[in-house]
Every structure is written in C-alpha cells, then in structure tokens.
Design a protein around this motif. Structure first.
Motif, PDB file in Angstrom:
ATOM      1  N   MET A 228       0.847  -1.192   0.000  1.00 39.98           N
ATOM      2  CA  MET A 228       0.000   0.000   0.000  1.00 39.98           C
ATOM      3  C   MET A 228       0.882   1.242   0.000  1.00 39.98           C
ATOM      4  SD  MET A 228      -1.295  -0.192   3.972  1.00 39.98           S
ATOM      5  CE  MET A 228      -1.551  -1.964   3.903  1.00 39.98           C
ATOM      6  N   THR A 229       0.269   2.382  -0.170  1.00 40.14           N
ATOM      7  CA  THR A 229       0.995   3.641  -0.057  1.00 40.14           C
ATOM      8  C   THR A 229       1.115   4.023   1.417  1.00 40.14           C
ATOM      9  OG1 THR A 229      -1.022   4.974  -0.195  1.00 40.14           O
ATOM     10  CG2 THR A 229       0.091   4.413  -2.275  1.00 40.14           C
ATOM     11  N   CYS A 230       2.011   4.967   1.707  1.00 39.78           N
ATOM     12  CA  CYS A 230       2.169   5.415   3.096  1.00 39.78           C
ATOM     13  C   CYS A 230       0.913   6.123   3.594  1.00 39.78           C
ATOM     14  CB  CYS A 230       3.375   6.347   3.204  1.00 39.78           C
ATOM     15  SG  CYS A 230       4.959   5.465   3.299  1.00 39.78           S
ATOM     16  N   GLU A 231       0.214   6.795   2.716  1.00 38.43           N
ATOM     17  CA  GLU A 231      -1.036   7.441   3.116  1.00 38.43           C
ATOM     18  C   GLU A 231      -2.043   6.409   3.621  1.00 38.43           C
ATOM     19  OE1 GLU A 231      -4.615  10.264   1.246  1.00 38.43           O
ATOM     20  OE2 GLU A 231      -3.116   9.332  -0.058  1.00 38.43           O
ATOM     21  N   THR A 232      -2.130   5.300   2.917  1.00 35.54           N
ATOM     22  CA  THR A 232      -3.040   4.225   3.323  1.00 35.54           C
ATOM     23  C   THR A 232      -2.576   3.596   4.635  1.00 35.54           C
ATOM     24  OG1 THR A 232      -3.407   3.784   0.976  1.00 35.54           O
ATOM     25  CG2 THR A 232      -4.195   2.142   2.539  1.00 35.54           C
ATOM     26  N   ALA A 233      -1.260   3.378   4.765  1.00 31.43           N
ATOM     27  CA  ALA A 233      -0.727   2.757   5.982  1.00 31.43           C
ATOM     28  C   ALA A 233      -0.963   3.636   7.207  1.00 31.43           C
ATOM     29  CB  ALA A 233       0.765   2.483   5.803  1.00 31.43           C
ATOM     30  N   LYS A 234      -0.765   4.935   7.086  1.00 30.62           N
ATOM     31  CA  LYS A 234      -0.976   5.841   8.214  1.00 30.62           C
ATOM     32  C   LYS A 234      -2.450   5.935   8.589  1.00 30.62           C
ATOM     33  CE  LYS A 234       3.125   8.710   7.406  1.00 30.62           C
ATOM     34  NZ  LYS A 234       3.637  10.061   7.071  1.00 30.62           N
ATOM     35  N   THR A 235      -3.315   5.916   7.593  1.00 26.28           N
ATOM     36  CA  THR A 235      -4.753   5.945   7.881  1.00 26.28           C
ATOM     37  C   THR A 235      -5.188   4.655   8.555  1.00 26.28           C
ATOM     38  OG1 THR A 235      -5.081   7.331   5.921  1.00 26.28           O
ATOM     39  CG2 THR A 235      -7.020   6.302   6.865  1.00 26.28           C
ATOM     40  N   LEU A 236      -4.645   3.533   8.104  1.00 17.93           N
ATOM     41  CA  LEU A 236      -4.956   2.247   8.729  1.00 17.93           C
ATOM     42  C   LEU A 236      -4.499   2.227  10.181  1.00 17.93           C
ATOM     43  CD1 LEU A 236      -5.999  -0.674   8.294  1.00 17.93           C
ATOM     44  CD2 LEU A 236      -3.649  -1.305   7.684  1.00 17.93           C
ATOM     45  N   LYS A 237      -3.317   2.744  10.446  1.00 17.03           N
ATOM     46  CA  LYS A 237      -2.809   2.794  11.823  1.00 17.03           C
ATOM     47  C   LYS A 237      -3.706   3.655  12.708  1.00 17.03           C
ATOM     48  CE  LYS A 237       0.444   5.098  14.707  1.00 17.03           C
ATOM     49  NZ  LYS A 237       1.284   6.304  14.777  1.00 17.03           N
ATOM     50  N   LYS A 238      -4.127   4.796  12.207  1.00 12.39           N
ATOM     51  CA  LYS A 238      -4.998   5.691  12.969  1.00 12.39           C
ATOM     52  C   LYS A 238      -6.299   5.006  13.329  1.00 12.39           C
ATOM     53  CE  LYS A 238      -7.239  10.231  12.708  1.00 12.39           C
ATOM     54  NZ  LYS A 238      -7.441  11.445  11.860  1.00 12.39           N
ATOM     55  N   TRP A 239      -6.875   4.291  12.378  1.00 12.27           N
ATOM     56  CA  TRP A 239      -8.130   3.572  12.619  1.00 12.27           C
ATOM     57  C   TRP A 239      -7.943   2.458  13.651  1.00 12.27           C
ATOM     58  CZ3 TRP A 239      -9.329  -1.499  10.334  1.00 12.27           C
ATOM     59  CH2 TRP A 239     -10.646  -1.908  10.595  1.00 12.27           C
ATOM     60  N   VAL A 240      -6.856   1.716  13.539  1.00 10.58           N
ATOM     61  CA  VAL A 240      -6.599   0.620  14.477  1.00 10.58           C
ATOM     62  C   VAL A 240      -6.421   1.151  15.893  1.00 10.58           C
ATOM     63  CG1 VAL A 240      -4.919  -1.145  15.136  1.00 10.58           C
ATOM     64  CG2 VAL A 240      -5.680  -0.962  12.753  1.00 10.58           C
ATOM     65  N   GLU A 241      -5.628   2.211  16.043  1.00  7.39           N
ATOM     66  CA  GLU A 241      -5.374   2.777  17.371  1.00  7.39           C
ATOM     67  C   GLU A 241      -6.642   3.317  18.015  1.00  7.39           C
ATOM     68  OE1 GLU A 241      -0.792   4.410  17.537  1.00  7.39           O
ATOM     69  OE2 GLU A 241      -2.337   5.720  16.697  1.00  7.39           O
TER      70      GLU A 241
END
Length: 294
Positions: free
Chosen positions: A168-181
């Motif tokens: 994935m792109t870093c934008e997707t990875a950071k958004t995924l992390k935010k949602w998980v947290e």
C-alpha cells in the motif's frame, strides 16, 4: 367665686409640680447616661494573640512528632483464621510492615527498551515506528491507471499484525494505523484486545469488483485494503460475514465500520452491496461530497 377659683389654682400647682419633677428627673437621667451605659470590652493586643497561636501550634507539632501515628491493623476474619487453622498455615499479620513492595527495576531494563526501540525503528516504514514493514518502491501496473509510487509492504500497525503482508501507499498505511489505534484495539472487549487483522485483499491491479469495463479499483493504486475479520488475544476470531448480525459482535463491528468513515474516504460494508457481504473495504480516495460510507 373664690371657692371655684381655688381648685383651679391648686390643680395648676399640682400639675406644675409634676411637670417640674419629670423635667428634673429627665435631666438627672440625661446627665448620668454616659456613666451608666455598657461599654465594649477592651480588644486584646494583636501581639498577644499571635503569641498564643504560635504556642498552640508548637504544642501540637511537639505532640505529633513525639507520637508516631501508625494505621491500625485490620482484625483477622474468623473465616480466615479457621481456614488457616484447617490448612495448617502460618498466620501472617496484616499491616504496613507486611505489605508487599514492588521489586526494584532491573538495571538493564532501560537498555533493553532502548535497544528494542532502535530495532523497531530500523524495520519501520513511512517514518512511523508503529508501522512495521519494508520498502517496495515503485509498483508498475499492467493496466492503465494501476501502479503505485513509494509503496511499502506492511506487516503490522500499532502492534496489530496483518494476516498477510500488504502492499500500500504510506497514506493508506498511516490511515490504517490511525483507525486501528482509535477504534479497533478495544472495540470488542477491553480485556481481550484485537491482535491481528484478517486481510482479504490489498494491492491488486484490477477493475472495481473485477467487472469488465469498470474503472480501475483503488486496490490497483495501492490505496485500498479489505478486512474480513479480527483475531482477539484469546484466539477468538470475529468475522464480518458471521459477526455483522450476531448479537455478541454486531455492536463492535458497527463501531469499527463507523470509526473508519472519515479517516478513509470510502468505507463499504455488508449492507452496501453483495460484493462486500463478507468484508470491509477501505480506501483513501477523496470525494467532493465528503466520505462515502455504506
């Protein structure tokens, strides 16, 4: 005529005498008023008050320091006494002297933490230590519109692992992390945290829902990920397909679905269409009217 005038003179004389007596009495009272009125007591000197307060404080301090105040031990319960006697165990008195104290922190603990953090930083991507993975770089696409630049392969976000390493792109990875947290970790049970996400799909150069002639999916740009289930610390697995309407898990699944709406630009779930009955689709595409969530 004289007999009639004498009583008047006599009455006048008596009345005049009474008036004179009242006036004399009032004058005497007025003259003696200041000497007979009550006066306020003399206010004590401020220095005497301060000295008395200081003496009292000194006395209290002396009494407190001379007697060490200790909490009283709680009396032993009769049930505890009977149990200890039945098991032939030593009776340990309860009190401050026998309270448990924490063990000293090992001297090498700080070094281990720093070493572990340094190691995690080396394996992190997107400039975030909580996104663990590896760099991929440019991903070419076989269809027009596919491909991704500066892509990464993510294996965990915020301590939650992915069932398969996802591109994935870093934008997707950071958004995924935010949602998980924020929404996923404690969504189902605060004492049984989510430790893994079941990934149904990540990067894939294809059209939307694999329909011929449709637009290229956000999966083909590295901007989407599909989640089909959640694995808890106890080993329990909650799937979107079975858990969406299940009484025990529907509240948690709807909570994580709703929490994704906003950080992600598109959020699709079981009620959106027949293609998403068994998973959530998340992507970071932005729409003019705001997030699209169904």
């Amino acid at each position: 005529m004289i007999w009639f005038r004498l009583p008047r003179l006599r009455t006048f004389t008596v009345a005049g005498g009474l008036v004179a007596m009242i006036a004399a009495s009032a004058g005497a009272t007025a003259a003696n008023a200041p000497e007979r009125s009550l006066r306020p007591l003399v206010r004590p000197d401020a220095t005497l008050i301060a000295a008395s307060a200081s003496s009292a404080a000194t006395a209290i301090t002396t009494a407190t320091t001379s007697v060490a105040l200790r909490p009283q031990g709680r009396p032993q319960s009769q049930q505890v006494v009977a149990m200890v006697a039945a098991l032939n165990l030593p009776m340990v008195p309860a009190g401050p002297e026998t309270s448990l104290r924490p063990h000293l922190r090992p001297g090498d603990l700080a070094e281990k933490i720093l070493f572990g953090k340094r190691k995690r930083r080396k394996t992190s991507v997107c400039g975030d230590i909580d996104i663990q993975g590896s760099k991929v770089g440019t991903v070419p696409g076989r269809l027009k519109g596919c491909g991704a630049k500066n892509a990464v392969r993510v294996r965990s976000v915020a301590g939650v692992t992915l069932s398969q390493q996802s591109i994935m792109t870093c934008e997707t990875a950071k958004t995924l992390k935010k949602w998980v947290e924020r929404d996923v970790i404690k969504a189902f049970d605060r004492h049984d945290r989510v430790v893994s996400l079941r990934v149904a799909a990540h990067y894939s150069c294809r059209t939307r829902n694999n329909r011929p002639g449709a637009k290229v999916s956000e999966h083909g740009r590295g901007k989407a990920i599909d989640i089909s289930g959640f694995v808890l610390e106890s080993g329990k697995v909650i799937t979107v397909l079975k858990g969406w309407n299940a009484r025990a898990t529907r509240k948690g699944l709807r909570q994580v679905w709703k929490g994704a709406c906003g950080p992600f630009g598109t959020v699709l779930g079981p009620q959106s269409d027949r293609y998403h009955r068994d998973h959530f689709h998340f992507d970071v595409a932005r729409h003019r009217g705001g997030p699209y969530c169904r």
